[in-house]
Write a protein that holds these residues in place. Structure first.
Motif, PDB file in Angstrom:
ATOM      1  N   GLY A 142      39.651 -32.166 -42.705  1.00  0.00           N
ATOM      2  CA  GLY A 142      40.124 -33.208 -43.616  1.00  0.00           C
ATOM      3  C   GLY A 142      41.511 -33.706 -43.281  1.00  0.00           C
ATOM      4  O   GLY A 142      42.463 -32.926 -43.212  1.00  0.00           O
ATOM      5  N   ASP A 174      37.113 -36.222 -41.774  1.00  0.00           N
ATOM      6  CA  ASP A 174      36.222 -36.286 -42.943  1.00  0.00           C
ATOM      7  C   ASP A 174      36.500 -35.117 -43.906  1.00  0.00           C
ATOM      8  O   ASP A 174      36.313 -33.955 -43.551  1.00  0.00           O
ATOM      9  CB  ASP A 174      34.766 -36.233 -42.450  1.00  0.00           C
ATOM     10  N   LEU A 175      36.919 -35.460 -45.132  1.00  0.00           N
ATOM     11  CA  LEU A 175      37.245 -34.414 -46.114  1.00  0.00           C
ATOM     12  C   LEU A 175      36.011 -33.609 -46.511  1.00  0.00           C
ATOM     13  O   LEU A 175      36.122 -32.490 -47.022  1.00  0.00           O
ATOM     14  CB  LEU A 175      37.877 -35.033 -47.368  1.00  0.00           C
ATOM     15  N   ASN A 176      34.827 -34.194 -46.289  1.00  0.00           N
ATOM     16  CA  ASN A 176      33.583 -33.502 -46.662  1.00  0.00           C
ATOM     17  C   ASN A 176      32.853 -32.935 -45.448  1.00  0.00           C
ATOM     18  O   ASN A 176      31.727 -32.470 -45.561  1.00  0.00           O
ATOM     19  CB  ASN A 176      32.646 -34.466 -47.407  1.00  0.00           C
ATOM     20  N   GLY A 192      42.998 -31.667 -38.434  1.00  0.00           N
ATOM     21  CA  GLY A 192      43.062 -31.923 -39.867  1.00  0.00           C
ATOM     22  C   GLY A 192      44.490 -31.764 -40.403  1.00  0.00           C
ATOM     23  O   GLY A 192      45.425 -31.679 -39.645  1.00  0.00           O
TER      24      GLY A 192
END
Ligand code: SF4
Length: 166
Positions: free
Chosen positions: A28, A43-45, A73
């Motif tokens: 993330g 992508d945080l997910n 991240g």
């Protein structure tokens, strides 16, 4: 508590801070720096969800490491979990470096979770990666705008104290 990582722990790194270090790659990042070396971590997910207790167990069993490095991240997007990891590493006598796209000045004005993480880090490598300032001569960082900050001394003095002045 859970933590979302890009991958498992990476032991024996000599390029992510001083000494021999174990790197924890957080998933993330919303900084989206041009020419980021790790866009798959944005992508945080994305990434893999780990139980924090399992990460602590791995930290407890580390051997011949100077410390841990929180990288990604950007660990500050999971500040609560990263703080738990940093505190536990200190309990295990490991120092804590942390890489972030935020600047130190942004973090001392940020929400409580981010400030709490900052307080539990020994060395902060701060600032976004700026491709036009990229330099291979930079120790432990990608571009010359990024700084290697001694966090406890900076907090104590109310001003930024660099660990290295190169
Ligand atoms: S802060 Fe780091 S991980 Fe995030 S976009 Fe910039 S270079 Fe990539």
């Amino acid at each position: 508590m859970e933590v979302r990582l890009a991958s498992g722990l990476q032991k024996d790194s000599i390029v992510d801070g001083s000494g021999i270090r174990t790197v924890i790659w957080f998933q993330g990042c919303l900084h989206h720096c041009y020419m980021c070396h790790n866009p798959e971590t944005w992508d945080l997910n994305g990434g893999i969800v780990f139980d924090l207790d399992d990460i602590k167990e791995e930290i407890k069993n580390l051997k011949y490491q100077s410390g841990i490095t929180l990288s990604g991240g950007d660990p500050f997007f999971q500040a609560e979990s990263a703080t738990e990891i940093a505190k536990y590493a200190h309990e295990c006598n490991l120092n804590v470096w942390c890489y972030t796209g935020f600047t130190y000045e942004e973090l001392i004005e940020a929400d409580d979770d981010k400030k709490n993480l900052l307080k539990n880090v020994d060395v902060l490598v701060d600032g976004r990666f700026e491709n036009e300032k990229k330099s291979l001569a930079c120790k432990f960082r990608g571009s010359t705008n990024q700084r290697i900050i001694d966090v406890p001394k900076s907090i104590e003095q109310g001003d930024i104290v660099l660990l290295y002045e190169d």
